[in-house]
Design a protein around this motif. Structure first.
Motif, PDB file in Angstrom:
ATOM      1  N   ARG A  44       0.838  -1.205   0.000  1.00 27.38           N
ATOM      2  CA  ARG A  44       0.000   0.000   0.000  1.00 27.38           C
ATOM      3  C   ARG A  44       0.870   1.252   0.000  1.00 27.38           C
ATOM      4  NH1 ARG A  44      -5.279   1.107   3.802  1.00 27.38           N
ATOM      5  NH2 ARG A  44      -5.696   3.198   3.068  1.00 27.38           N
ATOM      6  N   ALA A  45       1.935   1.239   0.806  1.00 23.92           N
ATOM      7  CA  ALA A  45       2.838   2.384   0.854  1.00 23.92           C
ATOM      8  C   ALA A  45       3.512   2.610  -0.494  1.00 23.92           C
ATOM      9  CB  ALA A  45       3.888   2.171   1.948  1.00 23.92           C
ATOM     10  N   VAL A  46       3.981   1.527  -1.117  1.00 27.19           N
ATOM     11  CA  VAL A  46       4.670   1.632  -2.411  1.00 27.19           C
ATOM     12  C   VAL A  46       3.723   2.167  -3.478  1.00 27.19           C
ATOM     13  CG1 VAL A  46       5.726   0.298  -4.281  1.00 27.19           C
ATOM     14  CG2 VAL A  46       6.427  -0.108  -1.908  1.00 27.19           C
ATOM     15  N   HIS A  47       2.487   1.717  -3.486  1.00 27.72           N
ATOM     16  CA  HIS A  47       1.540   2.188  -4.501  1.00 27.72           C
ATOM     17  C   HIS A  47       1.214   3.666  -4.320  1.00 27.72           C
ATOM     18  CE1 HIS A  47       0.015  -1.300  -6.952  1.00 27.72           C
ATOM     19  NE2 HIS A  47       0.832  -1.894  -6.107  1.00 27.72           N
ATOM     20  N   GLU A  48       1.129   4.127  -3.082  1.00 24.90           N
ATOM     21  CA  GLU A  48       0.901   5.564  -2.857  1.00 24.90           C
ATOM     22  C   GLU A  48       2.093   6.384  -3.358  1.00 24.90           C
ATOM     23  OE1 GLU A  48      -0.165   6.626   1.085  1.00 24.90           O
ATOM     24  OE2 GLU A  48      -2.037   5.472   1.088  1.00 24.90           O
ATOM     25  N   ILE A  49       3.298   5.871  -3.125  1.00 22.79           N
ATOM     26  CA  ILE A  49       4.497   6.570  -3.594  1.00 22.79           C
ATOM     27  C   ILE A  49       4.537   6.583  -5.118  1.00 22.79           C
ATOM     28  CG2 ILE A  49       7.019   6.506  -3.645  1.00 22.79           C
ATOM     29  CD1 ILE A  49       6.911   5.353  -0.794  1.00 22.79           C
ATOM     30  N   ILE A  50       4.168   5.468  -5.739  1.00 25.89           N
ATOM     31  CA  ILE A  50       4.132   5.408  -7.210  1.00 25.89           C
ATOM     32  C   ILE A  50       3.203   6.490  -7.753  1.00 25.89           C
ATOM     33  CG2 ILE A  50       3.343   4.040  -9.187  1.00 25.89           C
ATOM     34  CD1 ILE A  50       4.327   1.545  -7.689  1.00 25.89           C
ATOM     35  N   GLU A  51       2.022   6.615  -7.181  1.00 20.32           N
ATOM     36  CA  GLU A  51       1.070   7.630  -7.640  1.00 20.32           C
ATOM     37  C   GLU A  51       1.676   9.027  -7.561  1.00 20.32           C
ATOM     38  OE1 GLU A  51      -2.550   7.330  -5.470  1.00 20.32           O
ATOM     39  OE2 GLU A  51      -3.068   5.351  -6.250  1.00 20.32           O
ATOM     40  N   ARG A  52       2.376   9.295  -6.458  1.00 16.49           N
ATOM     41  CA  ARG A  52       2.964  10.625  -6.276  1.00 16.49           C
ATOM     42  C   ARG A  52       4.094  10.871  -7.270  1.00 16.49           C
ATOM     43  NH1 ARG A  52       1.984  15.611  -5.741  1.00 16.49           N
ATOM     44  NH2 ARG A  52       3.762  16.824  -5.009  1.00 16.49           N
ATOM     45  N   VAL A  53       4.967   9.890  -7.449  1.00 15.68           N
ATOM     46  CA  VAL A  53       6.115  10.045  -8.354  1.00 15.68           C
ATOM     47  C   VAL A  53       5.628  10.195  -9.789  1.00 15.68           C
ATOM     48  CG1 VAL A  53       8.165   8.915  -9.271  1.00 15.68           C
ATOM     49  CG2 VAL A  53       7.719   8.850  -6.820  1.00 15.68           C
ATOM     50  N   PHE A  54       4.645   9.403 -10.187  1.00 10.96           N
ATOM     51  CA  PHE A  54       4.118   9.503 -11.549  1.00 10.96           C
ATOM     52  C   PHE A  54       3.489  10.874 -11.792  1.00 10.96           C
ATOM     53  CE2 PHE A  54       3.438   4.768 -12.868  1.00 10.96           C
ATOM     54  CZ  PHE A  54       4.794   4.542 -12.666  1.00 10.96           C
ATOM     55  N   LEU A  55       2.800  11.409 -10.772  1.00 13.19           N
ATOM     56  CA  LEU A  55       2.186  12.740 -10.913  1.00 13.19           C
ATOM     57  C   LEU A  55       3.266  13.801 -11.107  1.00 13.19           C
ATOM     58  CD1 LEU A  55      -0.224  14.688 -10.769  1.00 13.19           C
ATOM     59  CD2 LEU A  55       0.032  14.697  -8.276  1.00 13.19           C
ATOM     60  N   VAL A  56       4.332  13.731 -10.310  1.00  7.96           N
ATOM     61  CA  VAL A  56       5.428  14.702 -10.442  1.00  7.96           C
ATOM     62  C   VAL A  56       6.077  14.569 -11.813  1.00  7.96           C
ATOM     63  CG1 VAL A  56       7.705  15.350  -9.566  1.00  7.96           C
ATOM     64  CG2 VAL A  56       5.852  14.857  -7.968  1.00  7.96           C
ATOM     65  N   TYR A  57       6.251  13.343 -12.284  1.00  9.51           N
ATOM     66  CA  TYR A  57       6.845  13.107 -13.611  1.00  9.51           C
ATOM     67  C   TYR A  57       5.988  13.758 -14.700  1.00  9.51           C
ATOM     68  CZ  TYR A  57       9.694  10.386 -16.926  1.00  9.51           C
ATOM     69  OH  TYR A  57      10.567   9.997 -17.916  1.00  9.51           O
ATOM     70  N   GLN A  58       4.663  13.597 -14.583  1.00 12.18           N
ATOM     71  CA  GLN A  58       3.755  14.229 -15.551  1.00 12.18           C
ATOM     72  C   GLN A  58       3.903  15.743 -15.513  1.00 12.18           C
ATOM     73  OE1 GLN A  58       1.864  13.016 -17.867  1.00 12.18           O
ATOM     74  NE2 GLN A  58       0.855  11.103 -17.282  1.00 12.18           N
TER      75      GLN A  58
END
Length: 531
Positions: free
Chosen positions: A343-357
């Motif tokens: 769950r923690a990793v998936h939340e981090i993925i969402e944040r990193v992908f948003l910043v990348y966008q």
């Protein structure tokens, strides 16, 4: 004097050791069944309450229930409202031991009859490994618990002739508060309200203290049992602190009810004991314990949702705390621990992908570097947490999930580093040369995000891989063309290298997105397969 104190102190020690062995042995023998039951039967607050009461009575420890519960709330496996129901149930379930001691332990010399349990349990523990060995620990603990109770009872008989405990203050609000404090201190020293209550029951049975004094000690012990849970949350997650606070406030509330209504509750408990044909001493005290906790249940359970909201306001969640699900108490249950880290990793993925966008859209948030540092810190915590999850020699799926999460975290760290590189600040992704590749990269991010959110059919990971490979091929071709086009009157060397670096940055970023998607999806798929 020593021939009185030594048996009494030894009896308390034997009782504590027996209780610890019984509790830890039962929990280990269950092999996670108690924990799974706790998750399964907490659909509503009242179901959560019943689960907490039954599991605490079985495990013989409200601390075991609440500490396990704290981890589950941190992992997001149950809601905070459900958790409050469980801790309230654990408080009521904790009174079951008093009934057993008062009803059997003080009337029959169970220490003598349970001696064979100690021998059989020890032999089972020595001769058999694994779960059945843990059952031996529980059986031996059961025998030691009652042996300690008998030893403590013998010591109390002698102690009552040496020390007149009945001379302690009795009657009046101030006297009750003083004796409550004694009960709280006893629980803090013994680290067990059950041991404090058992000692008090023994004292009442031996006539060392009167019923009113014993009742005040039990109230103090009920409040003191929250100290262990409070200590367990030091350095813990916000969910751990909220759960401990709910447990403390409930027991304080129930204790306050008991103090304010003490004369009436004592009369009611003694009347109930007489009506049921029970003796007014130890059994009446057990009834009093259940009675005032029951009143607390009747007061708090209908108000459980406002109670939960009030605690959430007292301890608000910190924004951007990506590691809040990583509770160390979960490491004893690898499957649950992996669910928390997932769950923690998936939340981090969402944040990193948003910043990348945002970087690709030339929006570059002002706090980008600070945000990525915070994300990287959370990733380091997640990596450490996952590496501490015990590997299992006979559970390949669990081991695959563990390795998949470590790979996903590794690629996330690399992607975070790339988002902070100078290329991300200097490149013009809306320019004529970079925009086609940047647009492809944004499409890859969008596809990966939708896939990880579970909104796409099977095969999306392979599509992300193909798109990343196509972008890599385009990048290689464009970089070749750029370098070919350098020379007098054409691209300068510095300009050519900057453009080539930008294409390489896009290519490698897309590759990380693909690898993150691959490992995160594999982890999620295995988790679904196990469910």
């Amino acid at each position: 004097m020593l021939n009185v104190l030594f048996p009494f102190a030894g009896g308390i020690g034997l009782f504590l050791i027996g209780m610890m062995l019984l509790s830890s042995g039962l929990v280990a023998f269950a092999g996670g069944a108690l924990q799974k039951a706790l998750i399964r039967f907490t659909g509503t607050p009242w179901k959560a309450f019943a689960s907490g009461a039954v599991l605490t009575a079985l495990a013989q420890s409200s601390t075991a229930t609440t500490v396990t519960l704290i981890g589950f709330v941190s992992a997001g496996l149950i809601t905070f409202t459900q958790a409050i129901g469980v801790v309230i149930g654990a408080s009521l379930g904790n009174t079951a031991t008093g009934w057993i001691i008062a009803g059997l332990g003080l009337k029959i010399n169970l220490g003598f009859y349970t001696l064979p349990f100690i021998g059989a349990g020890a032999l089972l523990k020595l001769l058999v490994s694994g779960r059945w060995g843990e059952l031996g620990t529980a059986i031996a603990g059961f025998g030691i618990l009652f042996l300690g109770l008998d030893t403590m009872q013998d010591g109390m008989q002698g102690l009552s002739s040496v020390l007149d405990l009945a001379q302690l203050p009795s009657g009046g609000f101030g006297a009750s508060l003083l004796i409550m404090l004694i009960g709280l201190i006893m629980t803090a020293i013994l680290q067990s309200s059950t041991a404090a209550v058992a000692t008090t029951l023994t004292a009442v049975h031996a006539g060392a203290i009167n019923f009113d004094q014993a009742a005040a000690v039990v109230v103090g012990a009920s409040i003191g049992t929250t100290l262990t849970s409070a200590l367990a949350t030091i350095g813990g997650t916000i969910y751990a602190k909220r759960t401990a606070l709910a447990y403390i406030l409930f027991n304080l509330g129930a204790g306050l009810i008991a103090v304010l209504l003490l004369p009436g509750l004592l009369y009611l408990a003694q009347s109930l004991a007489r009506h049921l044909g029970l003796e007014a001493g130890a059994l009446g005290l057990a009834a009093f314990h259940s009675l005032f906790i029951g009143l607390g249940v009747a007061l708090f359970m209908p108000l459980i949702n406002p109670f939960a909201r009030s605690i959430a306001r007292m301890l608000p969640e910190r924004e951007g705390d990506y590691a809040r699900h990583l509770d160390a108490t979960l490491l004893n249950v690898p499957e649950v621990a992996l669910g928390a880290s997932q769950r923690a990793v998936h939340e981090i993925i969402e944040r990193v992908f948003l910043v990348y966008q945002q970087v690709l859209a030339m929006e570059r948030p002002a706090a980008l570097k600070h945000d990525m540092l915070r994300v990287r810190g959370a990733l380091e915590q997640a990596f450490d947490f996952v590496t501490r999850i015990p590997a299992s020699a006979d559970d390949d799926k669990l081991n695959r999930r563990r390795v998949a999460q470590l790979h996903a975290i590794d690629h996330l760290m690399r992607l975070c580093s790339r988002l902070n590189e100078p290329v991300a600040e200097q490149a013009d992704f809306n320019g004529r040369e970079l925009s086609p590749a940047a647009r492809r990269c944004r499409d890859i991010l969008a596809l990966a995000g939708e896939g990880l959110a579970g909104r796409l059919e099977k095969g999306w990971v392979e599509q992300v891989g193909r798109d990343a490979a196509a972008l890599a091929e385009l990048s290689r071709q464009v970089r070749h063309d750029i370098l070919q086009d350098t020379g007098p009157g054409r691209n300068g060397a510095a300009e050519a290298l900057c453009k080539a670096d930008a294409f390489r940055w896009l290519e490698r970023g897309a590759n990380h997105v693909w690898r993150i998607s691959h490992y995160a999806a594999d982890d999620f798929g295995l988790a679904r397969e196990r469910a």
